[in-house]
Scaffold this active site. Sequence first.
Site, mmCIF file in Angstrom:
data_model
loop_
_atom_site.group_PDB
_atom_site.id
_atom_site.type_symbol
_atom_site.label_atom_id
_atom_site.label_comp_id
_atom_site.label_asym_id
_atom_site.label_seq_id
_atom_site.Cartn_x
_atom_site.Cartn_y
_atom_site.Cartn_z
ATOM 1 C CG PHE A 130 -2.159 0.814 1.086
ATOM 2 C CD1 PHE A 130 -3.402 0.222 0.948
ATOM 3 C CD2 PHE A 130 -2.102 2.204 1.098
ATOM 4 C CE1 PHE A 130 -4.553 0.994 0.820
ATOM 5 C CE2 PHE A 130 -3.245 2.987 0.974
ATOM 6 C CZ PHE A 130 -4.477 2.372 0.838
ATOM 7 N NE ARG A 177 4.659 7.203 3.509
ATOM 8 C CZ ARG A 177 4.754 6.820 2.248
ATOM 9 N NH1 ARG A 177 5.765 6.076 1.862
ATOM 10 N NH2 ARG A 177 3.847 7.173 1.354
#
Length: 307
Positions: A41, A284
């Site tokens: 995802f 991230r």
Amino acid sequence: MPADKVAEYADGLCYTDLMAGYYLGAPDEVLQAIADYSAWFFVWDDRHDRDVVHGRTKAWRRLRFRLHAALDAPADHLHDRDPLVAGLADSAGRLFSFLPDTWNARFTRHFHAVIDAYDREFRNRLEGRIPGVEEYLALRRLTFAHWIWTDLLEPSAECELPDPVRKHPAYRRAALLSQEFAAWYNDLCSLPKEIAGDEVHNLGISLITHEGLNLEEAVDDVRRRVEECISEFLVVEQDVLRLADRLDDGTVRGKQLGAAVRACLANMRNWFSSVYWFHHESGRYMVDSWDDRSTPPYVNNEAAGEK
């Protein structure tokens, strides 16, 4: 991601760690399938971002149609030439092996809606259109895949919940709150990256644009919403526990359902701590250490389909 980027960044992104903290108690094969799907995802999200940034409308349209097709018939797309399509087919096929076809159909329906929501985000970003707050909140429930992550509580508990239980107001509210917390906290942590990249899809950006808030006020508003999710969850959690007690009526089925609801609720609660940890540990969101605050250093245009 090329091999050197994988070696440098993959473990530090903590994608599978996030799922391991959310689906506690899941059988190993279920947790592995969910963790792999979660990693997929994030990769899909980065591909979508690169297609927007580089205006690859044809590539995105082609990918969207192929993802819909792979979701409907995973076995037919395991060897698709696009690894992203093959990856979804592999993940979906594994996830569909744990519970009855009724759960599979629900997951499929929910994920088709997510793909379509990503398409609406794609068009908004290309047009530079910032949705209003209420429109954004409704769309965010789809782009964050609220009901997908909630569906996956059930194979983790090894029990498909019947509709009257799954749609019970207290159960549904607890599930929504756990996901709203996650989506809005993600918006809070993503805000520096998304402002730097002239993004249009972030709760803070919608508040600034449509409610006339400055950056500090928008951050405070999002933080308040996040805190209210926690407070309200603690209240509704007790209602769900009472539901589980009522379901556990002394029958074998009642005992199974009561235990499954308690397991699902416990993992809704785990979502809060797992998401909080993830956003402060995953590479991230460490935008202050990137050369370009709008683009993670592990993103590679060629790997994302750049020509």
